[in-house]
Design a protein around this motif. Structure first.
Motif, PDB file in Angstrom:
ATOM      1  N   ALA A 257      34.933  50.341  40.157  1.00 41.34           N
ATOM      2  CA  ALA A 257      35.288  49.761  41.491  1.00 41.34           C
ATOM      3  C   ALA A 257      34.337  48.609  42.012  1.00 41.34           C
ATOM      4  N   GLY A 258      32.957  48.782  41.629  1.00 39.08           N
ATOM      5  CA  GLY A 258      32.166  47.753  42.017  1.00 39.08           C
ATOM      6  C   GLY A 258      32.280  46.521  41.150  1.00 39.08           C
ATOM      7  N   GLN A 259      32.370  46.633  40.031  1.00 43.06           N
ATOM      8  CA  GLN A 259      32.614  45.704  39.299  1.00 43.06           C
ATOM      9  C   GLN A 259      33.730  44.705  39.266  1.00 43.06           C
ATOM     10  N   LEU A 260      34.730  45.324  39.631  1.00 43.80           N
ATOM     11  CA  LEU A 260      36.241  44.583  39.913  1.00 43.80           C
ATOM     12  C   LEU A 260      36.609  44.436  41.285  1.00 43.80           C
ATOM     13  N   MET A 261      35.396  44.970  42.108  1.00 38.82           N
ATOM     14  CA  MET A 261      35.743  44.650  43.589  1.00 38.82           C
ATOM     15  C   MET A 261      36.877  45.083  44.049  1.00 38.82           C
ATOM     16  N   LEU A 262      37.149  46.377  43.755  1.00 39.88           N
ATOM     17  CA  LEU A 262      38.242  47.331  44.136  1.00 39.88           C
ATOM     18  C   LEU A 262      38.005  47.910  45.633  1.00 39.88           C
ATOM     19  N   PHE A 263      39.107  47.690  46.415  1.00 42.35           N
ATOM     20  CA  PHE A 263      38.862  48.406  47.904  1.00 42.35           C
ATOM     21  C   PHE A 263      39.890  49.374  48.231  1.00 42.35           C
ATOM     22  N   THR A 264      40.729  49.357  47.301  1.00 41.08           N
ATOM     23  CA  THR A 264      41.985  50.407  47.589  1.00 41.08           C
ATOM     24  C   THR A 264      42.437  50.817  46.213  1.00 41.08           C
ATOM     25  N   ALA A 265      43.352  51.655  46.295  1.00 43.58           N
ATOM     26  CA  ALA A 265      44.000  52.222  45.197  1.00 43.58           C
ATOM     27  C   ALA A 265      45.513  52.706  45.384  1.00 43.58           C
ATOM     28  N   PRO A 266      46.628  52.248  44.417  1.00 43.81           N
ATOM     29  CA  PRO A 266      46.328  51.889  43.242  1.00 43.81           C
ATOM     30  C   PRO A 266      46.240  50.451  43.001  1.00 43.81           C
ATOM     31  N   VAL A 267      45.623  49.892  41.835  1.00 44.03           N
ATOM     32  CA  VAL A 267      45.393  48.614  41.454  1.00 44.03           C
ATOM     33  C   VAL A 267      46.097  48.366  40.163  1.00 44.03           C
ATOM     34  N   VAL A 268      46.626  47.249  39.841  1.00 42.33           N
ATOM     35  CA  VAL A 268      47.322  47.147  38.516  1.00 42.33           C
ATOM     36  C   VAL A 268      46.581  45.721  38.330  1.00 42.33           C
ATOM     37  N   ILE A 269      45.886  45.605  37.181  1.00 42.66           N
ATOM     38  CA  ILE A 269      45.165  44.353  36.744  1.00 42.66           C
ATOM     39  C   ILE A 269      45.946  44.003  35.436  1.00 42.66           C
ATOM     40  N   LEU A 270      46.207  42.634  35.307  1.00 36.08           N
ATOM     41  CA  LEU A 270      46.426  42.187  33.938  1.00 36.08           C
ATOM     42  C   LEU A 270      45.228  41.246  33.362  1.00 36.08           C
ATOM     43  N   PHE A 271      44.693  41.570  32.327  1.00 34.65           N
ATOM     44  CA  PHE A 271      43.521  40.968  31.737  1.00 34.65           C
ATOM     45  C   PHE A 271      44.274  40.002  30.427  1.00 34.65           C
ATOM     46  N   LYS A 272      43.649  38.859  30.343  1.00 36.20           N
ATOM     47  CA  LYS A 272      43.739  37.881  29.331  1.00 36.20           C
ATOM     48  C   LYS A 272      42.625  37.179  29.057  1.00 36.20           C
ATOM     49  N   ASN A 273      42.221  37.436  27.559  1.00 35.10           N
ATOM     50  CA  ASN A 273      40.893  36.716  26.865  1.00 35.10           C
ATOM     51  C   ASN A 273      39.711  37.209  27.819  1.00 35.10           C
ATOM     52  N   GLY A 274      39.467  38.397  28.168  1.00 37.06           N
ATOM     53  CA  GLY A 274      38.511  38.602  28.845  1.00 37.06           C
ATOM     54  C   GLY A 274      38.314  38.461  30.328  1.00 37.06           C
ATOM     55  N   SER A 275      39.484  38.018  31.014  1.00 41.52           N
ATOM     56  CA  SER A 275      39.326  37.717  32.202  1.00 41.52           C
ATOM     57  C   SER A 275      40.480  37.952  33.171  1.00 41.52           C
ATOM     58  N   GLU A 276      40.293  38.538  34.251  1.00 39.79           N
ATOM     59  CA  GLU A 276      41.573  38.823  35.199  1.00 39.79           C
ATOM     60  C   GLU A 276      42.375  37.866  35.219  1.00 39.79           C
ATOM     61  N   GLN A 277      43.702  37.964  35.161  1.00 37.52           N
ATOM     62  CA  GLN A 277      44.699  37.129  35.415  1.00 37.52           C
ATOM     63  C   GLN A 277      45.500  37.331  36.534  1.00 37.52           C
ATOM     64  N   LEU A 278      45.697  38.473  36.908  1.00 43.57           N
ATOM     65  CA  LEU A 278      46.488  38.936  37.964  1.00 43.57           C
ATOM     66  C   LEU A 278      46.318  40.163  38.518  1.00 43.57           C
ATOM     67  N   ARG A 279      46.387  40.397  40.022  1.00 44.40           N
ATOM     68  CA  ARG A 279      46.046  41.686  40.650  1.00 44.40           C
ATOM     69  C   ARG A 279      47.231  42.248  41.334  1.00 44.40           C
ATOM     70  N   PHE A 280      47.639  43.447  41.291  1.00 43.50           N
ATOM     71  CA  PHE A 280      48.487  43.962  42.246  1.00 43.50           C
ATOM     72  C   PHE A 280      47.830  45.070  42.896  1.00 43.50           C
ATOM     73  N   ALA A 281      47.689  45.080  44.225  1.00 43.77           N
ATOM     74  CA  ALA A 281      47.118  46.259  44.979  1.00 43.77           C
ATOM     75  C   ALA A 281      48.039  47.136  45.956  1.00 43.77           C
ATOM     76  N   ARG A 282      47.777  48.340  45.769  1.00 41.47           N
ATOM     77  CA  ARG A 282      48.317  49.280  46.654  1.00 41.47           C
ATOM     78  C   ARG A 282      49.993  49.394  46.350  1.00 41.47           C
ATOM     79  N   PHE A 283      50.986  48.465  47.173  1.00 42.69           N
ATOM     80  CA  PHE A 283      52.399  48.364  46.665  1.00 42.69           C
ATOM     81  C   PHE A 283      52.706  47.367  45.958  1.00 42.69           C
TER      82      PHE A 283
END
Length: 107
Positions: free
Chosen positions: A62-88
């Motif tokens: 949660a600290g590493q990815l700076m997550l403040f809510t749940a659920p969170v869906v994150i798409l990663f590509k080549n070691g980097s976050e590409q897209l984040r969907f949070a809560r709804f």
């Protein structure tokens, strides 16, 4: 959906996988319970691996990815976050973004 149980395991996935989907949930989260099967339903049609982490059991994530809510869906590509969907999460948009990511990876 494979479960990630430690920060070290998460970091290994980031380094080893070309791309992946990360579903972050927490304890006592009714939205997480409702969303998880919907996200899992996308997995059989995807060439991208899906991973699950419980932020209550791996709080460093949660600290590493700076997550403040749940659920969170994150798409990663080549070691980097590409897209984040949070809560709804709009499932049609998530499915579209997964398809776009797979198309980028295929070339």
């Amino acid at each position: 959906m494979e479960t990630i149980a430690s920060m070290e395991q998460f970091q290994q996935k980031v380094q080893a996988e070309e791309s992946f989907l990360l579903f972050v949930k927490t304890d006592n989260c009714s939205v997480c319970v409702g969303l998880k099967p919907q996200v899992e339903a996308l997995e059989p049609d995807s060439s991208i691996p899906f991973y699950l982490v419980n932020a209550a059991r791996v709080p460093e994530i949660a600290g590493q990815l700076m997550l403040f809510t749940a659920p969170v869906v994150i798409l990663f590509k080549n070691g980097s976050e590409q897209l984040r969907f949070a809560r709804f999460v709009r499932m049609d948009e998530l499915a579209m973004r997964l398809e776009e990511l797979e198309a980028e990876l295929d070339g």
